[in-house]
Structures are given as structure tokens and as C-alpha cells.
Design a protein around this motif. Structure first.
Motif, short mmCIF file in Angstrom:
data_model
loop_
_atom_site.label_atom_id
_atom_site.label_comp_id
_atom_site.label_asym_id
_atom_site.label_seq_id
_atom_site.Cartn_x
_atom_site.Cartn_y
_atom_site.Cartn_z
N ILE A 86 0.82 -1.22 0.00
CA ILE A 86 0.00 0.00 0.00
C ILE A 86 0.85 1.27 0.00
CG2 ILE A 86 -1.99 -1.12 1.08
CD1 ILE A 86 -1.16 0.22 3.71
N ASP A 87 2.13 1.15 0.38
CA ASP A 87 3.00 2.33 0.33
C ASP A 87 3.38 2.70 -1.10
OD1 ASP A 87 4.42 -0.04 0.12
OD2 ASP A 87 6.23 0.75 1.06
N ARG A 88 2.97 1.88 -2.07
CA ARG A 88 3.28 2.19 -3.49
C ARG A 88 2.01 2.50 -4.27
NH1 ARG A 88 7.37 -2.27 -5.74
NH2 ARG A 88 7.50 -0.70 -7.38
N VAL A 89 0.97 2.88 -3.56
CA VAL A 89 -0.31 3.15 -4.22
C VAL A 89 -0.20 4.28 -5.24
CG1 VAL A 89 -1.09 4.71 -2.36
CG2 VAL A 89 -2.77 3.61 -3.83
N VAL A 90 0.62 5.29 -4.96
CA VAL A 90 0.75 6.41 -5.89
C VAL A 90 1.33 5.94 -7.22
CG1 VAL A 90 1.87 8.63 -6.30
CG2 VAL A 90 0.94 8.11 -4.04
N GLU A 91 2.33 5.06 -7.16
CA GLU A 91 2.91 4.53 -8.39
C GLU A 91 1.85 3.82 -9.23
OE1 GLU A 91 6.57 2.24 -7.81
OE2 GLU A 91 6.52 2.92 -5.72
N VAL A 92 1.06 2.98 -8.56
CA VAL A 92 0.06 2.19 -9.28
C VAL A 92 -1.02 3.10 -9.87
CG1 VAL A 92 -1.67 0.36 -9.07
CG2 VAL A 92 0.49 0.18 -7.83
N VAL A 93 -1.49 4.07 -9.10
CA VAL A 93 -2.51 4.98 -9.60
C VAL A 93 -1.96 5.84 -10.74
CG1 VAL A 93 -3.94 6.98 -9.00
CG2 VAL A 93 -3.87 5.00 -7.48
N ASP A 94 -0.72 6.30 -10.60
CA ASP A 94 -0.10 7.07 -11.69
C ASP A 94 -0.15 6.29 -13.00
OD1 ASP A 94 0.49 9.17 -10.04
OD2 ASP A 94 2.64 8.76 -9.88
N GLU A 95 0.21 5.02 -12.94
CA GLU A 95 0.23 4.21 -14.16
C GLU A 95 -1.18 3.92 -14.66
OE1 GLU A 95 2.92 3.49 -15.96
OE2 GLU A 95 3.92 4.78 -14.49
N ALA A 96 -2.11 3.72 -13.74
CA ALA A 96 -3.50 3.47 -14.15
C ALA A 96 -4.08 4.69 -14.84
CB ALA A 96 -4.34 3.10 -12.93
N VAL A 97 -3.72 5.88 -14.38
CA VAL A 97 -4.18 7.11 -15.02
C VAL A 97 -3.70 7.18 -16.47
CG1 VAL A 97 -3.82 9.62 -15.04
CG2 VAL A 97 -4.45 8.47 -12.91
N LYS A 98 -2.49 6.69 -16.70
CA LYS A 98 -1.92 6.69 -18.06
C LYS A 98 -2.50 5.58 -18.93
CE LYS A 98 2.53 8.24 -16.18
NZ LYS A 98 3.93 7.81 -15.94
N GLY A 99 -3.32 4.72 -18.32
CA GLY A 99 -3.90 3.63 -19.09
C GLY A 99 -3.13 2.33 -19.01
N HIS A 100 -2.13 2.27 -18.11
CA HIS A 100 -1.32 1.06 -17.96
C HIS A 100 -1.87 0.18 -16.85
CE1 HIS A 100 2.15 3.80 -19.48
NE2 HIS A 100 1.34 3.44 -20.46
N SER A 101 -1.60 -1.10 -16.93
CA SER A 101 -2.00 -2.04 -15.89
C SER A 101 -0.77 -2.48 -15.11
CB SER A 101 -2.69 -3.26 -16.52
OG SER A 101 -3.01 -4.21 -15.52
N VAL A 102 -0.81 -2.28 -13.79
CA VAL A 102 0.33 -2.61 -12.92
C VAL A 102 -0.16 -3.49 -11.78
CG1 VAL A 102 2.14 -1.68 -11.44
CG2 VAL A 102 1.42 -0.40 -13.45
N ARG A 103 0.62 -4.50 -11.44
CA ARG A 103 0.24 -5.39 -10.34
C ARG A 103 1.42 -5.55 -9.38
NH1 ARG A 103 -4.04 -9.97 -12.12
NH2 ARG A 103 -5.49 -8.54 -13.16
N LEU A 104 1.22 -5.11 -8.15
CA LEU A 104 2.24 -5.24 -7.10
C LEU A 104 1.66 -6.12 -6.00
CD1 LEU A 104 3.48 -1.54 -6.85
CD2 LEU A 104 4.43 -3.40 -8.20
N LEU A 105 2.11 -7.36 -5.96
CA LEU A 105 1.54 -8.35 -5.02
C LEU A 105 2.58 -8.98 -4.11
CD1 LEU A 105 -0.83 -10.05 -7.62
CD2 LEU A 105 -1.58 -8.71 -5.65
N GLY A 106 3.81 -8.52 -4.17
CA GLY A 106 4.87 -9.14 -3.39
C GLY A 106 4.78 -8.87 -1.90
N GLN A 107 5.58 -9.61 -1.14
CA GLN A 107 5.65 -9.43 0.30
C GLN A 107 6.92 -8.65 0.66
OE1 GLN A 107 5.46 -13.28 2.17
NE2 GLN A 107 3.26 -13.48 1.81
N LYS A 108 6.83 -7.88 1.74
CA LYS A 108 7.98 -7.12 2.20
C LYS A 108 8.82 -8.00 3.13
CE LYS A 108 5.96 -2.55 1.68
NZ LYS A 108 6.77 -2.31 0.47
#
Length: 564
Positions: free
Chosen positions: A155-177
């Protein structure tokens, strides 16, 4: 022109000699100059100008969260980071450019709502980012194809994911810390967040659990136990109180298991947190399963008797039948649950014990269900969460022989009728109680307060009561609440050590007085500061620097273009 040995030039005009062209001649000469072709410039002029709707950080975001308080905390963190990055959070889904849907996988209805919301967003041509336990546990579901996903530990990378979604890209971050191969509790606790209620801070003390319940899908998403260090949790609580919070909720999939993976335990954490709670502020402990609280009963009783800790504990029993508990792999028997409840009711007079029950688990017989009814008749739980069993895909219970649907419905109805047959608060009419006012009722007619036992008390909706500890006389009791009349000569007590943030205001932005080690609240008139090493800048300065930098870049681009 003067030679090197002549006197110094006093003015730039002295450099013009009589043989140089006059300004008029210069202007006339321009008419015979043919400008060089600039194809790139022409192409740009012919293109349709793009609005800032495609520039990440300028859109409106609507967020919907389902499920537990842990999920709510994750939603608050994601909203805070998006707002701090420039996105505007809105309560109106129709005006939003993008929807962030934070899901719950506990029951089928919650996932159905989540799926329907995705469909609705797509019908309205909204961009969608999904989060929470559903996509984490089942990222390959057909209805999630093509969607951007934020994992529960990302969830600390939500801005990255939303930024890419705004551009029309699909991003998936599912890893464990992980740190050195060891799984961490999740995202940092000091991230920006927007509290749903500025008076209440929800702190996740750990993620995952030690159990493997056969009906649970959440385990697939949250995984094994991973606890946050005590010092990080204490610092988060301290910061919350500095921001005007007067009530803290501790949450996780199982608070009782806290610390077993890092060499500590729940009572040790609670005693450290109690030291930080201002007078009049309160701490509420989240759900704990019976196995991991049994060995701490003595200490837990002392903590729950503390004046700044609610005498409230949520201990899910799920069934009163040992055979059903065994099939559920709950790792305790009904006598363990009774021991927890009986001990705490004896040592913490008036304590509220909340519990959960699943009706119609696979293999549950009429005799098994009768044992559950008898348990409720015996303890008359004031707070009881009744759930009809839903088989969740991929769980062992989904492969077991199911109880007929009409039987599950009938048992759920019968247990609900039993629960509504008694009123747990009738004997409290006439009492005088101190209550902490933190919320507004669903009908917006009252403020909601809680007494020492976390029992809900409705009080008149007067602005001066919000966030205060007040004294009331109980004059009416319902099934789930009491009504209190403020004492005429009663005094309002303010537990907050600072003014609460405004609704929608971002929490967690680093302020200079904190960065410099000053733990008191900042002066009311002092501007919020951003810190960069030993330098601090207020918001207006940062804004002006941003404007100046933008102008400088524009001027540089203009100069480069002219030189070309």
C-alpha cells in the motif's frame, strides 16, 4: 571601435559606432529574411492540445473500503498518500476520474459488492485500481483481468500504481515485504494517511496469523504472522495524539498472537502504549482468538482495568461444538473459550465480551447447533456477530459436505431471534456514566459516545461535545445502545493534547517540531513545515519555489528553442 588601451566603456550604448545600422535599418532588413522551416513546431501546432487530465496527480479519486478495521486502516493510508501526492480525494464517485476499490474476502456478499462496483466503474468509463484481500488472494479472477492491483503489503506504493492506471497502464504489485529473508508486517506506519474520523487512529499491530482455519480466505491474502516492532507502534500512537486523536483502535487478524514472531507479546506492547495515552483518551483492543490470550489472562485483566483502556474484548467463538471447532481447525475447545470469558468477567467487572458465530458450517448437526444456542443463552453476549456460512473458493471447507442452504438460513434466523430476545442494557437505566464522544450516528441525529465498557451511548448533537469526555445520566436503553442526558453541572474534559486535524486533512506529513525531537504539539499559529536535513520550509515557501522552478524551466526551454 575603441582599442584595448582606451578608456573604459561607461554604458552599453557607447559600443555602437556611427557605421553600425540604425534600429530602423535593422527592422527594414528583416523583411528580406526568410525564416528557416521548423517542421517539429508545425507538427506540434497541428496536434490537439492535451489537457492535464492525463498528467498523474491532478485527478479526483474515489475510494471504497469493505471489511475489517485493518482494511479501513489500509484505506486511510492509501488515501493519505494519494492526497499528499496531489490527487484530490472525493466522496462523490460520479465526479471521480479513478476509483480505488479496497476489498474484503471474508464472505461472498462482500466480494459480490466489490465485483459489482468494478462493473459499475467500467460502465461509467472510470479507471479502476483494486486493492485488499480479494485480488491479493485471487489475482487471476476473470473479472480482475486488465486491472491494476495493489497488494496488501504494497500500500506504500499506491501512488505509483494509480499514476500508471491514469496513463492507461496495468500494474500489479503483489509481493511481500522482507528484511533479510524475514517477512515484515507490511508498509511503514509513518506514511501519510487521511483518517475517516480525525478523532480515531486505527493501528495495525501485525498482519497475518498463526492459524489455518479451514473456512478462512483472509489467510490466503494476509499470510502468516508478521508483527511490527513495539517502538514503531508506540511512535505511531504518540504521533496520533499529537494530531488531536483521542481514541486508538488496535487491529490485526489476531491481536492475541502479536509478537510471537519477534520475541515479545501483547501485554508488553499494551503496557508501553498505556504510558503514551493522555488522560481521558482511550485505547480499544481488537479481535483476539482464544488460544493466544489464554496464557496472558492475568496481565490482560490488569490492562483492561486500566482507566484509559476500554474494558472490551472481541473473542470469536464461531461454534460451541468441539467437533465443529475441530473441523474448523480453530485450535481450541469450547472450554478454553469459556475459561477466557469467565476469568475476564470475574477480574474485570462489567467487561463487554463480543463474539462471532458461524451458522451452518459443513458437518454441523442439530446437536452441534443446539450447543451454540445454549452458549448464547448462558452468556447473553451484548455484541454478537452472526454469519451464515459461505464456502470461499480455495478453502478446505469449500470441499466439505455442505449443510443445505435452507437449513443454514433457518439456523441463522433462529440464532438471530435468540440474540434479539434479550436487552443487555436495561439494568443500566438510571446510571451516571462518563463517556467519550467520538462519532456521529448513522441518522445524523445524535453524537455517539462510549463508556468504559465500550457500550454505545447516544448523546445530544452539540458541537462542544465532539471529542470530549462528558458525564451523562442514562435514561433509555435499546438493544444496541443507551441514551444519555448530559449532567447539568457536568464539566467537559478535553483528552486531546492538540487540536484535531480537519476532516480530509492528511496526517503524517513530517513537521519540523517533530523532526527536531520536540514531542509537544506545535503552536496553533505556526505554519506546517517540511524538513530537508537541517533546513525547514513552510508550505508557502515550497509553493513559491515550485512556481519559480517552473518558470525557470520554461525560460530555459524558450532560450534553447531560440538558439536552435
Amino acid at each position: 571601435m575603441p582599442s584595448a588601451g582606451d578608456s573604459l566603456i561607461e554604458d552599453i550604448e557607447d559600443m555602437v559606432s556611427s557605421s553600425d545600422p540604425t534600429p530602423h535599418e535593422r527592422q527594414a532588413a528583416r523583411k528580406s529574411i526568410i525564416p528557416r522551416s521548423r517542421r517539429r513546431k508545425e507538427q506540434l501546432n497541428n496536434e490537439e492540445l492535451q489537457t492535464d487530465s492525463l498528467i498523474p496527480g491532478t485527478q479526483k479519486i474515489w475510494m471504497k473500503t469493505w471489511g475489517c478495521s485493518h482494511n479501513s486502516s489500509d484505506g486511510e493510508y492509501m488515501a493519505g498518500q494519494l492526497a499528499a501526492s496531489g490527487y484530490k480525494m472525493t466522496d462523490d464517485p460520479t465526479e471521480a476520474d479513478l476509483w480505488v476499490l479496497n476489498s474484503c474476502t471474508v464472505k461472498n456478499p462482500a466480494e459480490d459488492h466489490f465485483r459489482n462496483s468494478i462493473k459499475k466503474a467500467q460502465e461509467q468509463q472510470k479507471k479502476v485500481v483494486v486493492a485488499g484481500c480479494v485480488p491479493q488472494a485471487q489475482p487471476r479472477m476473470d473479472y480482475l483481468k486488465g486491472l491494476s492491483i495493489i497488494g496488501v503489503q504494497q500500500i506504500d506504493r499506491v501512488v505509483e500504481v494509480v499514476d500508471e492506471a491514469v496513463k492507461g497502464h496495468s500494474v500489479r504489485l503483489l509481493g511481500q515485504k522482507k528484511d533479510g529473508g524475514k517477512r515484515l508486517g507490511g508498509a511503514r506506519l509513518d506514511l501519510p494517511k487521511i483518517r475517516r474520523n480525525p478523532l480515531i487512529e486505527i493501528i495495525s499491530i501485525n498482519t497475518g496469523c498463526l492459524n489455518a482455519c479451514t473456512y478462512c480466505k483472509t489467510k490466503h491474502a494476509r499470510g502468516d504472522l508478521a508483527s511490527y516492532p513495539i517502538e514503531e507502534l508506540v511512535e505511531r500512537a504518540r504521533q496520533s495524539f499529537q494530531e488531536g486523536v483521542c481514541e486508538i483502535w488496535l487491529t490485526s487478524e489476531d491481536t492475541g498472537a502479536y509478537g510471537r514472531d519477534i520475541g515479545t507479546d501483547l501485554p508488553t506492547l499494551l503496557w508501553k502504549l498505556v504510558e503514551e495515552i493522555p488522560e481521558g483518551a482511550m485505547l480499544r483492543l481488537g479481535m483476539t482468538n482464544p488460544p493466544y490470550i489464554l496464557e496472558h489472562l492475568e496481565e490482560m485483566a490488569k490492562i483492561l482495568n486500566h482507566p484509559r483502556v476500554y474494558a472490551f474484548l472481541h473473542v470469536p467463538v464461531q461454534s460451541a461444538s468441539d467437533s465443529v471447532l475441530m473441523d474448523m481447525k480453530r485450535e481450541y475447545c469450547i472450554n478454553d473459550f469459556k475459561r477466557v470469558v469467565d476469568f475476564l468477567k470475574e477480574r474485570v467487572p462489567g467487561i463487554t465480551i463480543a463474539t462471532d458465530i458461524i451458522c451452518g458450517f459443513p458437518g454441523e448437526t442439530e446437536e452441534d447447533f443446539q450447543e451454540t444456542l445454549d452458549l448464547v443463552k448462558c452468556y447473553r453476549f451484548p455484541s454478537l456477530f452472526i454469519n451464515q456460512f459461505y464456502p470461499r473458493p480455495g478453502t478446505p471447507a469449500a470441499k466439505m459436505e455442505q449443510v443445505a442452504a435452507h437449513v443454514k438460513k433457518q439456523r441463522t434466523k433462529e440464532l438471530s431471534q435468540l440474540f434479539h430476545s434479550y436487552n443487555p442494557y436495561d439494568h443500566k437505566v438510571g446510571e451516571r456514566q462518563h463517556v467519550l464522544v467520538t462519532e456521529e450516528s448513522f441518522d445524523a441525529q445524535y453524537y455517539v459516545a462510549h463508556n468504559k465498557f465500550y457500550e454505545q451511548v447516544l448523546v445530544p448533537k452539540r458541537p462542544e461535545f465532539k471529542g470530549k469526555m462528558i458525564e451523562v445520566d442514562i435514561y433509555e436503553a435499546g438493544k444496541h445502545f443507551m441514551r444519555g442526558r448530559p449532567v447539568d453541572d457536568g464539566k467537559l474534559f478535553t483528552p486531546s493534547i492538540a487540536a484535531p486535524l480537519q476532516k480530509g486533512e492528511v496526517s503524517g506529513l513530517v513537521q519540523s517540531h517533530i523532526a527536531n525531537g520536540i514531542h509537544g504539539p506545535p503552536p496553533v499559529s505556526a505554519p506546517s513545515l517540511w524538513s530537508f536535513g537541517s533546513y525547514s520550509l513552510d508550505r508557502e515557501t515550497v509553493k513559491m519555489l515550485g512556481i519559480g522552478l517552473t518558470l525557470a524551466v520554461a525560460i530555459l526551454a524558450f532560450v534553447v528553442e531560440k538558439l536552435c
